[in-house]
Write a protein that holds these residues in place. Structure first.
Motif, PDB file in Angstrom:
ATOM      1  N   GLU A   1       0.903  -1.471  -0.211  1.00  0.00           N
ATOM      2  CA  GLU A   1       0.015  -0.037   0.126  1.00  0.00           C
ATOM      3  C   GLU A   1       0.855   1.330  -0.145  1.00  0.00           C
ATOM      4  O   GLU A   1       1.650   1.532   1.082  1.00  0.00           O
ATOM      5  CB  GLU A   1      -0.905  -0.082   1.314  1.00  0.00           C
ATOM      6  N   GLU A   2       0.909   1.805  -1.222  1.00  0.00           N
ATOM      7  CA  GLU A   2       1.827   2.904  -1.369  1.00  0.00           C
ATOM      8  C   GLU A   2       1.762   4.146  -0.295  1.00  0.00           C
ATOM      9  O   GLU A   2       0.658   4.435   0.201  1.00  0.00           O
ATOM     10  CB  GLU A   2       1.514   3.678  -2.540  1.00  0.00           C
ATOM     11  N   ASN A   3       2.845   4.604   0.330  1.00  0.00           N
ATOM     12  CA  ASN A   3       3.042   5.864   1.034  1.00  0.00           C
ATOM     13  C   ASN A   3       2.187   7.028   0.645  1.00  0.00           C
ATOM     14  O   ASN A   3       2.578   7.238  -0.549  1.00  0.00           O
ATOM     15  CB  ASN A   3       4.450   5.976   1.376  1.00  0.00           C
ATOM     16  N   LYS A   4       1.394   7.705   1.474  1.00  0.00           N
ATOM     17  CA  LYS A   4       0.652   8.822   1.026  1.00  0.00           C
ATOM     18  C   LYS A   4       1.557  10.040   1.580  1.00  0.00           C
ATOM     19  O   LYS A   4       2.378   9.949   2.332  1.00  0.00           O
ATOM     20  CB  LYS A   4      -0.685   8.862   1.599  1.00  0.00           C
ATOM     21  N   PHE A   5       1.099  11.285   1.170  1.00  0.00           N
ATOM     22  CA  PHE A   5       1.627  12.600   1.436  1.00  0.00           C
ATOM     23  C   PHE A   5       0.941  12.582   3.142  1.00  0.00           C
ATOM     24  O   PHE A   5      -0.232  12.565   3.316  1.00  0.00           O
ATOM     25  CB  PHE A   5       1.034  13.439   0.770  1.00  0.00           C
ATOM     26  N   ILE A   6       1.824  13.170   4.013  1.00  0.00           N
ATOM     27  CA  ILE A   6       1.260  13.405   5.208  1.00  0.00           C
ATOM     28  C   ILE A   6       1.707  14.710   5.705  1.00  0.00           C
ATOM     29  O   ILE A   6       2.653  15.555   5.356  1.00  0.00           O
ATOM     30  CB  ILE A   6       2.330  12.406   6.052  1.00  0.00           C
ATOM     31  N   ASN A   7       0.778  15.279   6.527  1.00  0.00           N
ATOM     32  CA  ASN A   7       0.851  16.728   7.023  1.00  0.00           C
ATOM     33  C   ASN A   7       1.668  16.611   8.264  1.00  0.00           C
ATOM     34  O   ASN A   7       1.149  16.132   9.291  1.00  0.00           O
ATOM     35  CB  ASN A   7      -0.652  17.149   7.223  1.00  0.00           C
ATOM     36  N   PRO A   8       2.656  17.420   8.449  1.00  0.00           N
ATOM     37  CA  PRO A   8       3.746  17.310   9.402  1.00  0.00           C
ATOM     38  C   PRO A   8       2.996  17.660  10.811  1.00  0.00           C
ATOM     39  O   PRO A   8       3.417  17.576  12.052  1.00  0.00           O
ATOM     40  CB  PRO A   8       4.820  18.079   9.061  1.00  0.00           C
ATOM     41  N   LEU A   9       1.781  18.584  10.687  1.00  0.00           N
ATOM     42  CA  LEU A   9       1.419  19.241  11.900  1.00  0.00           C
ATOM     43  C   LEU A   9       0.523  18.044  12.503  1.00  0.00           C
ATOM     44  O   LEU A   9       0.290  17.783  13.815  1.00  0.00           O
ATOM     45  CB  LEU A   9       0.209  20.166  11.391  1.00  0.00           C
ATOM     46  N   ASN A  10       0.161  16.820  11.653  1.00  0.00           N
ATOM     47  CA  ASN A  10      -0.678  15.955  12.231  1.00  0.00           C
ATOM     48  C   ASN A  10       0.301  14.567  12.646  1.00  0.00           C
ATOM     49  O   ASN A  10       0.117  13.905  13.527  1.00  0.00           O
ATOM     50  CB  ASN A  10      -1.540  15.475  11.367  1.00  0.00           C
ATOM     51  N   GLN A  11       1.389  14.613  11.916  1.00  0.00           N
ATOM     52  CA  GLN A  11       2.038  13.443  12.012  1.00  0.00           C
ATOM     53  C   GLN A  11       3.806  13.957  11.598  1.00  0.00           C
ATOM     54  O   GLN A  11       4.107  13.698  10.547  1.00  0.00           O
ATOM     55  CB  GLN A  11       1.864  12.280  11.137  1.00  0.00           C
TER      56      GLN A  11
ATOM     57  N   LEU B   1       6.501   2.023 -13.161  1.00  0.00           N
ATOM     58  CA  LEU B   1       6.021   0.628 -13.289  1.00  0.00           C
ATOM     59  C   LEU B   1       5.138   0.296 -12.189  1.00  0.00           C
ATOM     60  O   LEU B   1       4.093  -0.702 -12.884  1.00  0.00           O
ATOM     61  CB  LEU B   1       7.404  -0.152 -12.935  1.00  0.00           C
ATOM     62  N   ARG B   2       4.977   0.996 -11.333  1.00  0.00           N
ATOM     63  CA  ARG B   2       4.109   0.766 -10.402  1.00  0.00           C
ATOM     64  C   ARG B   2       2.699   1.342 -10.934  1.00  0.00           C
ATOM     65  O   ARG B   2       1.632   1.342 -10.184  1.00  0.00           O
ATOM     66  CB  ARG B   2       4.189   1.194  -8.760  1.00  0.00           C
ATOM     67  N   ASN B   3       2.784   2.219 -11.674  1.00  0.00           N
ATOM     68  CA  ASN B   3       1.792   3.204 -11.961  1.00  0.00           C
ATOM     69  C   ASN B   3       1.391   3.909 -10.761  1.00  0.00           C
ATOM     70  O   ASN B   3      -0.191   3.939 -10.539  1.00  0.00           O
ATOM     71  CB  ASN B   3       0.490   2.477 -12.587  1.00  0.00           C
ATOM     72  N   SER B   4       2.087   4.678 -10.055  1.00  0.00           N
ATOM     73  CA  SER B   4       1.863   5.148  -8.825  1.00  0.00           C
ATOM     74  C   SER B   4       0.933   6.310  -9.073  1.00  0.00           C
ATOM     75  O   SER B   4       0.669   7.026  -9.876  1.00  0.00           O
ATOM     76  CB  SER B   4       3.138   5.643  -8.237  1.00  0.00           C
ATOM     77  N   ASP B   5       0.064   6.463  -7.952  1.00  0.00           N
ATOM     78  CA  ASP B   5      -0.802   7.522  -7.816  1.00  0.00           C
ATOM     79  C   ASP B   5      -0.005   8.652  -7.569  1.00  0.00           C
ATOM     80  O   ASP B   5      -0.845   9.811  -7.806  1.00  0.00           O
ATOM     81  CB  ASP B   5      -1.618   7.273  -6.500  1.00  0.00           C
ATOM     82  N   TYR B   6       1.161   8.862  -7.440  1.00  0.00           N
ATOM     83  CA  TYR B   6       1.898  10.071  -7.084  1.00  0.00           C
ATOM     84  C   TYR B   6       3.123  10.136  -8.172  1.00  0.00           C
ATOM     85  O   TYR B   6       4.199  11.051  -7.727  1.00  0.00           O
ATOM     86  CB  TYR B   6       2.753  10.006  -5.714  1.00  0.00           C
TER      87      TYR B   6
END
Length: 649
Positions: A180-190, A597-602
């Motif tokens: 499950e591909e890593n997502k963008f994370i808000n540093p205020l929350n994490q 190759l993964r056709n990543s969402d990002y």
């Protein structure tokens, strides 16, 4: 007496004649498109010796005039050639068309699946529109093998497909752990990102194997961090006796110039071979029936012989095999007895079921019995991972390795083969067993893992290596770790010495890449959440208003230690244009190919042409040709992606 002298002279003449006619035959093996084929088994059936072709398709073998050479490789038609006067024999191998049950595609509508044991290609849309029936073979050329076109009694045109498509049946029983591909994370929350540093590179070799065979790899076979870490980068060695050094670098993201990339690299210390600790090796070899293919047990034998050549007199090695049960093929033996060890390796034969759990238990037992205090105690396991007798599930393997890893015995996994390859199981064994994992698909790759990177593969200098990055929300709006999905850790695990990290060997390097969205940049790639209805969403107070971008911390233990040490480095935000170093540029190109190759969402504006051009500019000093090989692989992946897109449109 004269008769005796004549007989002796005759024997001497025959022996001398044979000696005179013995010579080294060399040549290049290519397919019918002139592409070199690596890993072809070249056997002198007369003298009972064999070798394998290298990455360039080149082979060398001893032979005399009249000897018969056979050339065998999975997926190609075998050839036999008699040796003549020439010292050079070049060979062209033709792809083997395996007959499958027939699949009928009626007209241009839905495909009718009758008996499908392989893979099928469906031709849709404009590719078939208005094309005369006599030209269908040309339409399908390169997409499927064994095409025949016919018409039924009503005149409806049928396309009869026999053989295999580029998406071969070989991968149908292979297993890969879902990502499950890593997502963008808000540093205020994490604000904290934590993961175990990993130096495995198996995914790259496996991805290369698929692409070279004319097919795109399964998405979950593509682990971007392992592709990046396949390559060597120019990094300063640690000083002041530290086993690991850290380097950070910041630049623009090539696939979105509004974003930034943060490269974090760890470099382990170098140790001269003569100063490496004494080794207690146990070769654990899978000799089950699934290892019969030329790219499995024969390649395992060649690989282990390379390793035997690296042994010193002070080192020792035992050999454990497993099929239906486990067996000790060689008790622990001094590295000075190389011929004895090689003879046992050469005598290994494949057949039977696969009791991998029993083999692991016996290998650990032998390693413990011959344990060297302050030495390098290690199991070298060679297998396709297809365990089917006794403890064999991933859960079984994790429990078994969990019990054994505290013994001080490390493990190196060498994965071989295709079709029934169990990547998920081998990755688990390496991750949970204080080990590393490489995929060996040809003798060149074996040489890279066992000779070129001998110390890094087989000698640990730092264990339980963890990385934790704290991002400053004053400068970073969002961040994403590229890869490492299988090595993520809870923030509190960073300081917990009971939680496993990654292992680093002599001279090894670990590279990780973060993609960051700076504060003030509008980016559609960041997921937004609506304001809460029943409670007020308050922005946390940011007390650090400096230009710091992030603080990078890493922990590690000595190979025989139980207490971790902490190192850290601050990364400052840059202004204006940030030029990438040559190594960073190349690593980013590898990451970009992985996302495609993964056709990543990002993947955003990721592009084959752009990454290939940047990789060419960043090839640098490439003595072994690995970076040039990557560029060719990226070009092949581009062509395959385009071909599949044409078929599916």
């Amino acid at each position: 007496m004269k008769a005796l002298i004549s007989s002796i002279l005759l024997i001497f003449t025959i022996v001398a004649g044979n000696h005179v006619h013995a010579k080294t035959i060399t040549g290049k093996i290519v397919d019918d498109t002139k592409v070199p084929i690596a890993g072809v088994e070249v056997r002198n059936t007369t003298k009972k010796i064999n070798t394998l072709s290298d990455q360039s398709g080149i082979y060398n073998i001893e032979a005399g005039e009249g000897d018969e050479l056979t050339f065998n490789c999975v997926g190609y038609v075998s050839q036999s050639i008699k040796v003549g006067k020439s010292h050079t024999i070049d060979v062209i191998l033709f792809a083997q068309i395996n007959q499958l049950d027939e699949v009928v595609v009626v007209g241009y509508g839905a495909a009718k699946r009758e008996v499908l044991t392989g893979s099928a290609i469906i031709i849709r849309g404009q590719d078939a529109k208005d094309i005369p029936v006599t030209n269908y073979n040309n339409l399908l050329q390169g997409k499927v093998a064994g095409v025949n076109v016919s018409a039924n009694r009503s005149g409806q045109q049928n396309i009869l497909i026999r053989g295999v498509s580029p998406i071969r049946e070989a991968q149908q029983s292979e297993s890969y752990k879902g990502i499950e591909e890593n997502k963008f994370i808000n540093p205020l929350n994490q604000p904290l990102s934590t993961f175990a540093a990993d130096v495995d590179a198996a995914s790259y070799g496996n991805v290369r194997r698929f692409i070279k065979s004319g097919q795109l790899p399964p998405v979950d076979a593509v682990r971007i961090e392992e592709m990046i870490n396949y390559f060597q980068y120019s990094l300063d060695a640690p000083e002041n006796g530290d086993p690991v050094n850290i380097k950070t670098e910041l630049a623009q993201a090539p696939w979105n110039t509004k974003h930034q990339l943060l490269r974090i690299s760890l470099k382990a210390k170098n140790v001269p071979t003569e100063k490496l600790p004494t080794s207690n090796f146990v070769f654990l070899v899978d000799v089950s029936g699934s290892m019969m293919n030329a790219n499995k047990l024969p390649l395992v034998k060649s690989s282990l012989k390379l390793l035997v050549d690296q042994l010193r007199e002070v080192d020792k090695v035992a050999i454990v095999t497993y099929a239906g049960n486990a067996n000790v093929a060689l008790e622990s033996t001094s590295g000075s007895q190389k011929m004895k060890i090689k003879d046992v390796v050469e005598g290994l034969q494949a057949g039977g079921s696969t009791a991998g759990g029993d083999g692991l238990k016996m290998a650990y037992k032998i390693a413990r019995q011959n344990f060297i205090k302050n030495g390098n105690n290690r199991i070298v396991m060679a297998t396709d991972g297809d365990f089917n007798v006794g403890a064999s599930s991933d859960d079984d393997m994790e429990k078994l390795i969990g019990r054994e890893r505290e013994s001080g015995v490390h493990i190196s996994i060498l994965g071989y083969g295709m079709g029934n390859y169990k990547d998920s199981k081998l990755e688990l064994l390496a991750n949970k067993g204080h080990g590393n994992y490489a995929y060996i698909d040809n003798i060149t790759e074996a040489r890279k893992a066992i000779i070129t990177e001998f110390g890094g593969t087989l000698f640990t200098v730092a264990k339980d290596v963890k990385i934790q990055v704290e991002f400053n929300p004053n400068t970073v709006q969002a961040y994403r770790l590229v890869g490492y999905e299988n090595r993520l850790m809870a923030a509190e695990d960073f300081n917990n010495d009971n939680k496993l990290g990654g292992d680093m060997g002599v001279g090894h390097a670990v590279t990780a890449i973060y993609e960051m969205v700076p504060v003030g940049v509008k980016s559609e790639i960041i997921g937004l959440v609506d304001d809460l209805k029943y409670q007020k969403t308050e922005r946390k107070a940011v007390t650090n208003n400096s230009s710091e971008l992030a603080t990078v911390k890493f922990r590690y233990k000595e190979p025989d230690g139980g207490k971790s040490r902490l190192k850290q480095q601050v990364v400052y935000s840059n202004t204006g244009y940030m030029a990438m170093s040559e190594d960073f540029q190349f690593a980013a190109s590898v990451a970009e190919l992985g996302m495609l190759l993964r056709n990543s969402d990002y993947k955003q504006n990721a592009d084959f042409d752009s990454l290939i051009n940047r990789a060419k500019l960043a090839k640098g000093k490439d003595d072994e040709g690995y970076r040039a090989e990557f560029i060719r692989m990226a070009e092949d992946a581009k062509a395959l992606t385009k071909s599949i897109a044409i078929v599916n449109n």
